[in-house]
Write an enzyme that holds these catalytic residues in place. Structure first.
Site, PDB file in Angstrom:
ATOM      1  N   ASN A   1       1.191  33.958  15.835  1.00 63.56           N
ATOM      2  CA  ASN A   1       0.638  33.134  16.913  1.00 63.56           C
ATOM      3  C   ASN A   1      -0.877  33.295  16.811  1.00 63.56           C
ATOM      4  O   ASN A   1      -1.395  34.405  16.988  1.00 63.56           O
ATOM      5  CB  ASN A   1       1.153  33.645  18.260  1.00 63.56           C
ATOM      6  CG  ASN A   1       0.540  32.883  19.423  1.00 63.56           C
ATOM      7  OD1 ASN A   1      -0.297  31.996  19.237  1.00 63.56           O
ATOM      8  ND2 ASN A   1       0.951  33.236  20.627  1.00 63.56           N
ATOM      9  N   VAL A   2      -1.596  32.207  16.531  1.00 62.39           N
ATOM     10  CA  VAL A   2      -3.047  32.323  16.319  1.00 62.39           C
ATOM     11  C   VAL A   2      -3.789  32.799  17.568  1.00 62.39           C
ATOM     12  O   VAL A   2      -4.933  33.237  17.478  1.00 62.39           O
ATOM     13  CB  VAL A   2      -3.679  30.997  15.821  1.00 62.39           C
ATOM     14  CG1 VAL A   2      -3.186  30.637  14.433  1.00 62.39           C
ATOM     15  CG2 VAL A   2      -3.472  29.861  16.818  1.00 62.39           C
TER      16      VAL A   2
ATOM     17  N   ASN B   1      -6.400  26.016  11.036  1.00 67.58           N
ATOM     18  CA  ASN B   1      -5.972  24.637  11.286  1.00 67.58           C
ATOM     19  C   ASN B   1      -5.038  24.480  12.491  1.00 67.58           C
ATOM     20  O   ASN B   1      -5.005  23.418  13.109  1.00 67.58           O
ATOM     21  CB  ASN B   1      -5.281  24.123  10.011  1.00 67.58           C
ATOM     22  CG  ASN B   1      -4.422  22.906  10.267  1.00 67.58           C
ATOM     23  OD1 ASN B   1      -4.932  21.798  10.461  1.00 67.58           O
ATOM     24  ND2 ASN B   1      -3.102  23.102  10.323  1.00 67.58           N
TER      25      ASN B   1
ATOM     26  N   SER C   1     -12.150  18.047  15.595  1.00 63.19           N
ATOM     27  CA  SER C   1     -11.611  16.690  15.770  1.00 63.19           C
ATOM     28  C   SER C   1     -12.779  15.773  16.126  1.00 63.19           C
ATOM     29  O   SER C   1     -13.814  16.263  16.605  1.00 63.19           O
ATOM     30  CB  SER C   1     -10.612  16.698  16.936  1.00 63.19           C
ATOM     31  OG  SER C   1     -10.316  15.385  17.377  1.00 63.19           O
TER      32      SER C   1
ATOM     33  N   TYR D   1      -8.629  19.192  25.486  1.00 61.95           N
ATOM     34  CA  TYR D   1      -8.604  19.253  24.011  1.00 61.95           C
ATOM     35  C   TYR D   1     -10.034  19.129  23.486  1.00 61.95           C
ATOM     36  O   TYR D   1     -10.452  19.887  22.603  1.00 61.95           O
ATOM     37  CB  TYR D   1      -7.720  18.111  23.522  1.00 61.95           C
ATOM     38  CG  TYR D   1      -7.512  17.992  22.034  1.00 61.95           C
ATOM     39  CD1 TYR D   1      -6.573  18.793  21.383  1.00 61.95           C
ATOM     40  CD2 TYR D   1      -8.203  17.038  21.269  1.00 61.95           C
ATOM     41  CE1 TYR D   1      -6.337  18.658  20.014  1.00 61.95           C
ATOM     42  CE2 TYR D   1      -7.986  16.901  19.922  1.00 61.95           C
ATOM     43  CZ  TYR D   1      -7.045  17.708  19.287  1.00 61.95           C
ATOM     44  OH  TYR D   1      -6.826  17.567  17.942  1.00 61.95           O
TER      45      TYR D   1
ATOM     46  N   ALA E   1     -12.792  19.867  25.037  1.00 64.52           N
ATOM     47  CA  ALA E   1     -13.549  21.081  25.377  1.00 64.52           C
ATOM     48  C   ALA E   1     -13.300  22.147  24.309  1.00 64.52           C
ATOM     49  O   ALA E   1     -14.231  22.818  23.844  1.00 64.52           O
ATOM     50  CB  ALA E   1     -13.138  21.594  26.749  1.00 64.52           C
TER      51      ALA E   1
ATOM     52  N   LYS F   1     -12.163  21.635  21.136  1.00 60.50           N
ATOM     53  CA  LYS F   1     -12.623  21.214  19.804  1.00 60.50           C
ATOM     54  C   LYS F   1     -14.157  21.186  19.718  1.00 60.50           C
ATOM     55  O   LYS F   1     -14.726  21.502  18.671  1.00 60.50           O
ATOM     56  CB  LYS F   1     -12.030  19.850  19.447  1.00 60.50           C
ATOM     57  CG  LYS F   1     -10.498  19.845  19.298  1.00 60.50           C
ATOM     58  CD  LYS F   1     -10.014  20.779  18.212  1.00 60.50           C
ATOM     59  CE  LYS F   1      -8.553  20.575  17.879  1.00 60.50           C
ATOM     60  NZ  LYS F   1      -8.061  21.513  16.852  1.00 60.50           N
TER      61      LYS F   1
ATOM     62  N   ILE G   1      -4.682  10.918  12.772  1.00 58.67           N
ATOM     63  CA  ILE G   1      -3.951  11.181  11.531  1.00 58.67           C
ATOM     64  C   ILE G   1      -2.453  11.170  11.832  1.00 58.67           C
ATOM     65  O   ILE G   1      -2.007  11.833  12.785  1.00 58.67           O
ATOM     66  CB  ILE G   1      -4.350  12.569  10.944  1.00 58.67           C
ATOM     67  CG1 ILE G   1      -5.880  12.725  10.858  1.00 58.67           C
ATOM     68  CG2 ILE G   1      -3.691  12.783   9.586  1.00 58.67           C
ATOM     69  CD1 ILE G   1      -6.609  11.747   9.978  1.00 58.67           C
TER      70      ILE G   1
HETATM   71  N1  LIG Z   1      -3.095  14.532  13.906  1.00 59.03           N
HETATM   72  C1  LIG Z   1      -4.288  14.144  14.324  1.00 59.03           C
HETATM   73  O1  LIG Z   1      -4.524  12.963  14.611  1.00 59.03           O
HETATM   74  C2  LIG Z   1      -5.403  15.158  14.441  1.00 59.03           C
HETATM   75  C3  LIG Z   1      -6.715  14.678  14.603  1.00 59.03           C
HETATM   76  C4  LIG Z   1      -7.760  15.579  14.712  1.00 59.03           C
HETATM   77  C5  LIG Z   1      -7.504  16.944  14.672  1.00 59.03           C
HETATM   78  N2  LIG Z   1      -6.215  17.378  14.514  1.00 59.03           N
HETATM   79  C6  LIG Z   1      -6.014  18.823  14.492  1.00 59.03           C
HETATM   80  O2  LIG Z   1      -5.417  19.173  13.252  1.00 59.03           O
HETATM   81  C7  LIG Z   1      -4.645  20.357  13.408  1.00 59.03           C
HETATM   82  C8  LIG Z   1      -3.254  20.134  12.846  1.00 59.03           C
HETATM   83  O3  LIG Z   1      -2.667  19.066  13.578  1.00 59.03           O
HETATM   84  P1  LIG Z   1      -1.393  18.255  13.072  1.00 59.03           P
HETATM   85  O4  LIG Z   1      -1.596  16.870  13.531  1.00 59.03           O
HETATM   86  O5  LIG Z   1      -1.131  18.536  11.642  1.00 59.03           O
HETATM   87  O6  LIG Z   1      -0.285  18.919  14.023  1.00 59.03           O
HETATM   88  P2  LIG Z   1       1.246  19.346  13.784  1.00 59.03           P
HETATM   89  O7  LIG Z   1       1.812  19.481  15.161  1.00 59.03           O
HETATM   90  O8  LIG Z   1       1.909  18.435  12.814  1.00 59.03           O
HETATM   91  O9  LIG Z   1       1.116  20.791  13.117  1.00 59.03           O
HETATM   92  C9  LIG Z   1       0.588  21.869  13.833  1.00 59.03           C
HETATM   93  C10 LIG Z   1       1.176  23.163  13.286  1.00 59.03           C
HETATM   94  O10 LIG Z   1       0.561  24.258  13.993  1.00 59.03           O
HETATM   95  C11 LIG Z   1       1.559  25.183  14.353  1.00 59.03           C
HETATM   96  N3  LIG Z   1       1.136  25.912  15.555  1.00 59.03           N
HETATM   97  C12 LIG Z   1       1.001  25.427  16.817  1.00 59.03           C
HETATM   98  N4  LIG Z   1       0.616  26.399  17.641  1.00 59.03           N
HETATM   99  C13 LIG Z   1       0.491  27.523  16.891  1.00 59.03           C
HETATM  100  C14 LIG Z   1       0.119  28.858  17.184  1.00 59.03           C
HETATM  101  N5  LIG Z   1      -0.185  29.253  18.439  1.00 59.03           N
HETATM  102  N6  LIG Z   1       0.096  29.766  16.167  1.00 59.03           N
HETATM  103  C15 LIG Z   1       0.420  29.392  14.905  1.00 59.03           C
HETATM  104  N7  LIG Z   1       0.790  28.146  14.584  1.00 59.03           N
HETATM  105  C16 LIG Z   1       0.825  27.219  15.563  1.00 59.03           C
HETATM  106  C17 LIG Z   1       2.802  24.334  14.611  1.00 59.03           C
HETATM  107  O11 LIG Z   1       3.995  25.125  14.532  1.00 59.03           O
HETATM  108  C18 LIG Z   1       2.688  23.290  13.510  1.00 59.03           C
HETATM  109  O12 LIG Z   1       3.325  23.719  12.323  1.00 59.03           O
HETATM  110  C19 LIG Z   1      -4.675  20.690  14.904  1.00 59.03           C
HETATM  111  O13 LIG Z   1      -5.669  21.661  15.152  1.00 59.03           O
HETATM  112  C20 LIG Z   1      -5.062  19.370  15.533  1.00 59.03           C
HETATM  113  O14 LIG Z   1      -5.691  19.545  16.773  1.00 59.03           O
HETATM  114  C21 LIG Z   1      -5.172  16.532  14.388  1.00 59.03           C
END
Ligand SMILES: NC(=O)c1ccc[n+]([C@@H]2O[C@H](COP(=O)([O-])OP(=O)(O)OC[C@H]3O[C@@H](n4cnc5c(N)ncnc54)[C@H](O)[C@@H]3O)[C@@H](O)[C@H]2O)c1
Length: 260
Positions: free
Chosen positions: A62-63, A89, A141, A154, A156, A158, A187
């Site tokens: 858990n990060v 990430n 983000s 979110y 705040a 990021k 994405i």
């Molecule tokens: N998808 C988008 O449009 C987008 C845009 C900008 C930024 N982001 C950022 O990119 C990153 C990845 O997003 P994604 O879209 O691939 O999401 P996703 O939900 O597909 O993947 C997120 C992963 O993080 C893991 N996770 C969640 N909480 C955790 C924790 N406390 N400890 C360890 N692992 C944990 C989840 O189990 C999952 O495998 C995130 O930080 C998100 O905010 C996503």
């Protein structure tokens, strides 16, 4: 093979952008420590990497938990003798107005998205400082650069990631450590589908409306963000630090079609 012989850690590598990055880092020659809360998804990523003849191991963390993050860094350092790349990430999102956000949602978002990055930095920087080398990529983000109604908490978190990354770049550059943040637009991942479009009354109409704000007129793919992460992680970016690196189809540079 721009990441040949590099030892990398990617948090949240069980899904979406993290998984795509893990697969690409591996294709580029890196060993990948797949760190995720979700054991099944993380193990799937490890199997996908093994299937393309890459090297990967899974660590359940858990990060937001300091002892978990320290254990991850200690394990990787002990196992491989160095940590070249950390991609912080992992992240979560709640799409809701500020007044409807519960304190629990506030705490979970800040703890995962901002404190998680802080803990990753806190426990990897002493290792990278000693080896006088390292590239850290922190997931921010476009919502960390400008406001997006419904994503206040979110944003705040990021926005904090963007500035924390700049501070780390400023403090640790003299040790050969580079720190950048990534600022993707929308994405197509489970997070976007469930936490964003999933909250809309008409997801298809919401997507069309969203696309009007993208000069490239489409959503991004996890692989497109992974490409940027590989660049920042690699020595090709040897003079790039302290940047908030946009991978957003032009969203953050565009005021919108003001006259229709
Ligand atoms: N998808 C988008 O449009 C987008 C845009 C900008 C930024 N982001 C950022 O990119 C990153 C990845 O997003 P994604 O879209 O691939 O999401 P996703 O939900 O597909 O993947 C997120 C992963 O993080 C893991 N996770 C969640 N909480 C955790 C924790 N406390 N400890 C360890 N692992 C944990 C989840 O189990 C999952 O495998 C995130 O930080 C998100 O905010 C996503």
């Amino acid at each position: 093979m721009v990441l040949k012989e590099k030892i990398s850690i990617i948090t949240g590598a069980g899904s979406g952008i993290g998984r795509a990055s893990a697969l690409l880092f591996s294709k580029q020659g890196a060993t990948v420590v797949v760190a995720d809360l979700n054991e099944q998804m993380g193990m799937e990523t490890v199997e996908l990497i093994s299937g393309q003849n890459g090297q990967a191991v899974f660590q359940q963390i858990n990060v937001a938990d300091a002892s978990d993050v320290k254990r991850l860094m200690d394990f990787t350092h002990k196992q491989y003798g160095k940590i070249d790349i950390l991609f912080n990430n992992a992240g979560i999102e709640y799409f809701t107005t500020i007044e409807d956000t519960t304190e629990e949602e506030w705490s979970r978002t800040i703890d995962t998205n901002l404190k998680g990055v802080f803990l990753g930095l806190k426990y990897v920087l002493p290792i990278m400082r000693n080896q006088r080398y390292g590239s850290i990529i922190n997931m921010a983000s476009v919502a960390g650069l400008a406001a997006w109604p419904g994503l206040g908490v979110y944003s705040a978190a990021k926005g904090g990631v963007v500035l924390l990354s700049k501070a780390a770049a400023a403090e640790y550059g003299k040790y050969g450590i580079r720190v950048n943040s990534l600022c993707p637009g929308s994405i197509r991942t489970p997070l976007l589908e469930e936490q964003f479009f999933g909250k809309m009354k008409d997801p298809a109409a919401a997507e069309l409306q969203l696309l009007r704000h993208y000069p490239l007129n489409r959503l991004g793919s996890p692989e497109e963000v992974a490409n940027a992460a590989v660049f920042l992680a690699s020595d090709s970016a040897s003079f790039v630090t302290g940047q908030a690196f946009g991978v957003d189809g032009g969203l953050s540079s565009f005021v919108g079609d003001l006259i229709q």
